[in-house]
Design a protein around this motif. Structure first.
Motif, PDB file in Angstrom:
ATOM      1  N   LEU A  29       4.325  38.787  44.689  1.00 20.06           N
ATOM      2  CA  LEU A  29       5.404  39.157  43.782  1.00 20.06           C
ATOM      3  C   LEU A  29       6.284  37.946  43.475  1.00 20.06           C
ATOM      4  N   PHE A  30       6.661  37.210  44.513  1.00 19.29           N
ATOM      5  CA  PHE A  30       7.518  36.050  44.312  1.00 19.29           C
ATOM      6  C   PHE A  30       6.741  34.882  43.705  1.00 19.29           C
ATOM      7  N   GLU A  31       5.484  34.762  44.070  1.00 14.88           N
ATOM      8  CA  GLU A  31       4.654  33.708  43.487  1.00 14.88           C
ATOM      9  C   GLU A  31       4.493  33.912  41.985  1.00 14.88           C
ATOM     10  N   LEU A  32       4.213  35.162  41.577  1.00 15.49           N
ATOM     11  CA  LEU A  32       4.050  35.453  40.160  1.00 15.49           C
ATOM     12  C   LEU A  32       5.369  35.305  39.418  1.00 15.49           C
ATOM     13  N   ARG A  33       6.459  35.703  40.065  1.00 15.11           N
ATOM     14  CA  ARG A  33       7.784  35.529  39.447  1.00 15.11           C
ATOM     15  C   ARG A  33       8.037  34.049  39.182  1.00 15.11           C
ATOM     16  N   ASP A  34       7.737  33.217  40.182  1.00 20.49           N
ATOM     17  CA  ASP A  34       7.968  31.780  40.034  1.00 20.49           C
ATOM     18  C   ASP A  34       7.068  31.185  38.952  1.00 20.49           C
ATOM     19  N   ARG A  35       5.814  31.642  38.908  1.00 21.80           N
ATOM     20  CA  ARG A  35       4.862  31.085  37.942  1.00 21.80           C
ATOM     21  C   ARG A  35       5.290  31.384  36.509  1.00 21.80           C
ATOM     22  N   HIS A  36       5.805  32.594  36.270  1.00 22.01           N
ATOM     23  CA  HIS A  36       6.111  33.009  34.904  1.00 22.01           C
ATOM     24  C   HIS A  36       7.600  32.920  34.568  1.00 22.01           C
ATOM     25  N   GLY A  37       8.443  32.626  35.569  1.00 27.10           N
ATOM     26  CA  GLY A  37       9.867  32.444  35.309  1.00 27.10           C
ATOM     27  C   GLY A  37      10.614  33.712  34.941  1.00 27.10           C
ATOM     28  N   ALA A  38      10.111  34.854  35.364  1.00 27.91           N
ATOM     29  CA  ALA A  38      10.757  36.133  35.031  1.00 27.91           C
ATOM     30  C   ALA A  38      11.955  36.391  35.938  1.00 27.91           C
ATOM     31  N   THR A  39      12.882  37.182  35.430  1.00 28.77           N
ATOM     32  CA  THR A  39      13.953  37.724  36.256  1.00 28.77           C
ATOM     33  C   THR A  39      13.393  38.935  36.999  1.00 28.77           C
ATOM     34  N   LEU A  40      13.606  38.995  38.317  1.00 27.01           N
ATOM     35  CA  LEU A  40      13.008  40.048  39.135  1.00 27.01           C
ATOM     36  C   LEU A  40      14.090  40.937  39.734  1.00 27.01           C
ATOM     37  N   VAL A  41      13.967  42.243  39.499  1.00 27.00           N
ATOM     38  CA  VAL A  41      14.830  43.229  40.149  1.00 27.00           C
ATOM     39  C   VAL A  41      13.920  44.177  40.916  1.00 27.00           C
ATOM     40  N   LEU A  42      14.177  44.340  42.205  1.00 31.54           N
ATOM     41  CA  LEU A  42      13.300  45.201  42.996  1.00 31.54           C
ATOM     42  C   LEU A  42      14.092  46.141  43.884  1.00 31.54           C
ATOM     43  N   VAL A  43      13.557  47.334  44.037  1.00 36.11           N
ATOM     44  CA  VAL A  43      14.079  48.341  44.961  1.00 36.11           C
ATOM     45  C   VAL A  43      13.247  48.264  46.224  1.00 36.11           C
ATOM     46  N   THR A  44      13.893  48.221  47.362  1.00 37.24           N
ATOM     47  CA  THR A  44      13.122  48.143  48.599  1.00 37.24           C
ATOM     48  C   THR A  44      13.901  48.712  49.774  1.00 37.24           C
ATOM     49  N   HIS A  45      13.142  49.225  50.755  1.00 37.46           N
ATOM     50  CA  HIS A  45      13.699  49.590  52.056  1.00 37.46           C
ATOM     51  C   HIS A  45      13.388  48.496  53.075  1.00 37.46           C
ATOM     52  N   SER A  46      12.638  47.477  52.651  1.00 33.81           N
ATOM     53  CA  SER A  46      12.199  46.419  53.551  1.00 33.81           C
ATOM     54  C   SER A  46      13.266  45.340  53.678  1.00 33.81           C
ATOM     55  N   ASN A  47      13.795  45.170  54.889  1.00 28.04           N
ATOM     56  CA  ASN A  47      14.776  44.114  55.119  1.00 28.04           C
ATOM     57  C   ASN A  47      14.168  42.739  54.870  1.00 28.04           C
ATOM     58  N   GLU A  48      12.879  42.598  55.200  1.00 24.96           N
ATOM     59  CA  GLU A  48      12.196  41.322  55.009  1.00 24.96           C
ATOM     60  C   GLU A  48      12.112  40.960  53.531  1.00 24.96           C
ATOM     61  N   LEU A  49      11.781  41.958  52.709  1.00 20.51           N
ATOM     62  CA  LEU A  49      11.672  41.709  51.273  1.00 20.51           C
ATOM     63  C   LEU A  49      13.047  41.448  50.671  1.00 20.51           C
ATOM     64  N   ALA A  50      14.049  42.226  51.081  1.00 21.71           N
ATOM     65  CA  ALA A  50      15.406  42.039  50.563  1.00 21.71           C
ATOM     66  C   ALA A  50      15.938  40.652  50.901  1.00 21.71           C
ATOM     67  N   ALA A  51      15.596  40.158  52.088  1.00 23.02           N
ATOM     68  CA  ALA A  51      16.097  38.861  52.541  1.00 23.02           C
ATOM     69  C   ALA A  51      15.565  37.708  51.692  1.00 23.02           C
ATOM     70  N   ARG A  52      14.471  37.928  50.981  1.00 22.30           N
ATOM     71  CA  ARG A  52      13.899  36.877  50.143  1.00 22.30           C
ATOM     72  C   ARG A  52      14.544  36.823  48.757  1.00 22.30           C
ATOM     73  N   CYS A  53      15.402  37.782  48.453  1.00 25.42           N
ATOM     74  CA  CYS A  53      16.047  37.826  47.139  1.00 25.42           C
ATOM     75  C   CYS A  53      17.245  36.882  47.083  1.00 25.42           C
ATOM     76  N   ASP A  54      17.567  36.421  45.877  1.00 28.07           N
ATOM     77  CA  ASP A  54      18.748  35.574  45.691  1.00 28.07           C
ATOM     78  C   ASP A  54      20.029  36.342  45.993  1.00 28.07           C
ATOM     79  N   ARG A  55      20.013  37.624  45.685  1.00 25.49           N
ATOM     80  CA  ARG A  55      21.202  38.462  45.841  1.00 25.49           C
ATOM     81  C   ARG A  55      20.766  39.874  46.173  1.00 25.49           C
ATOM     82  N   VAL A  56      21.557  40.557  46.976  1.00 24.80           N
ATOM     83  CA  VAL A  56      21.266  41.936  47.359  1.00 24.80           C
ATOM     84  C   VAL A  56      22.459  42.812  47.016  1.00 24.80           C
TER      85      VAL A  56
END
Length: 229
Positions: free
Chosen positions: A185-212
């Motif tokens: 998900l993050f690799e594809l976001r970086d490759r295409h330069g998209a803005t990413l908004v995600l819903v998650t219960h995963s603390n690990e995934l949330a921690a990789r976001c710029d902002r929560v």
């Protein structure tokens, strides 16, 4: 910075058996170009509903929602469908693949609908990017859950969307497949330069976001305002 999503006092109410239910109670939030924003909170807090408003998949009952400077509330269903086709990619917890189409056809379909003559070439490129070139001619029933979610990711990013929305993208996967999807998900976001908004219960995934942003009872939890700013 350029704001690509802007919500001002966004509200969502639904009529239920017990009367009117307030799902979202005045959300004001801006998302910047290239940002990765995680939406977290307990079940029923309104995370998925907020994501649906951002994608024009649910109509707000109050306030204003703008995407790329366009007011989504002013668009009819056809206009919203065309806007999503041209500017947004959406990944759901349930993969929503077309069962009678191969992986390649599933990824190529939105490109064909958008009029891209190289739809199948671009679709294959994205399948290669998610490591599924050897599964391109397999149907969803012949793929594992992790493979199906990779096809769904490829389909979402193939049109090169400005905005990528993901609703619990690892929710139906085991830990190993879930970790792989996170990386993709993050690799594809970086490759295409998209803005990413995600819903998650995963603390690990949330921690990789710029902002929560944490939601509670249909509102942004202001007690965490400084932590998520």
């Amino acid at each position: 910075m350029t704001t690509v999503l802007s919500l001002k006092d966004a509200r969502l109410s639904l009529d239920g058996n017990a009367g009117r239910i307030e799902i979202l109670r005045g959300i004001t939030l801006d998302v910047q170009k290239g940002e990765t924003l995680g939406l977290v909170g307990p079940s029923g807090s309104g995370k998925s509903s907020l994501l649906m408003l951002m994608g024009g998949l649910e109509a707000a009952t109050g306030g204003q929602i703008q995407a790329l400077g366009q007011n989504l509330s002013d668009m009819n269903e056809d206009a919203l469908a065309h806007f999503r086709r041209d500017h947004m990619g959406v990944v759901f917890q349930s993969f929503h693949l077309i069962p009678t189409m191969t992986a390649l056809e599933n990824v190529a379909t939105p490109l064909e609908l958008a009029g891209h003559k190289d739809a199948f070439d671009r679709a294959m490129t994205e399948l290669v990017n998610v490591g599924l070139e050897d599964r391109a001619n397999h149907f969803p029933s012949q793929l594992s859950g992790g493979e199906q979610q990779r096809v769904a990711l490829a389909r979402a990013v193939a049109p090169r969307p400005d905005i990528l929305l993901a609703d619990e993208p690892t929710g139906n996967l085991d830990q190993t497949n879930g970790s792989h999807i996170m990386d993709l998900l993050f690799e594809l976001r970086d490759r295409h330069g998209a803005t990413l908004v995600l819903v998650t219960h995963s603390n690990e995934l949330a921690a990789r976001c710029d902002r929560v942003v944490r939601l509670r009872d249909g509102q942004i939890d202001t007690t965490l305002a400084e932590a998520v700013a």
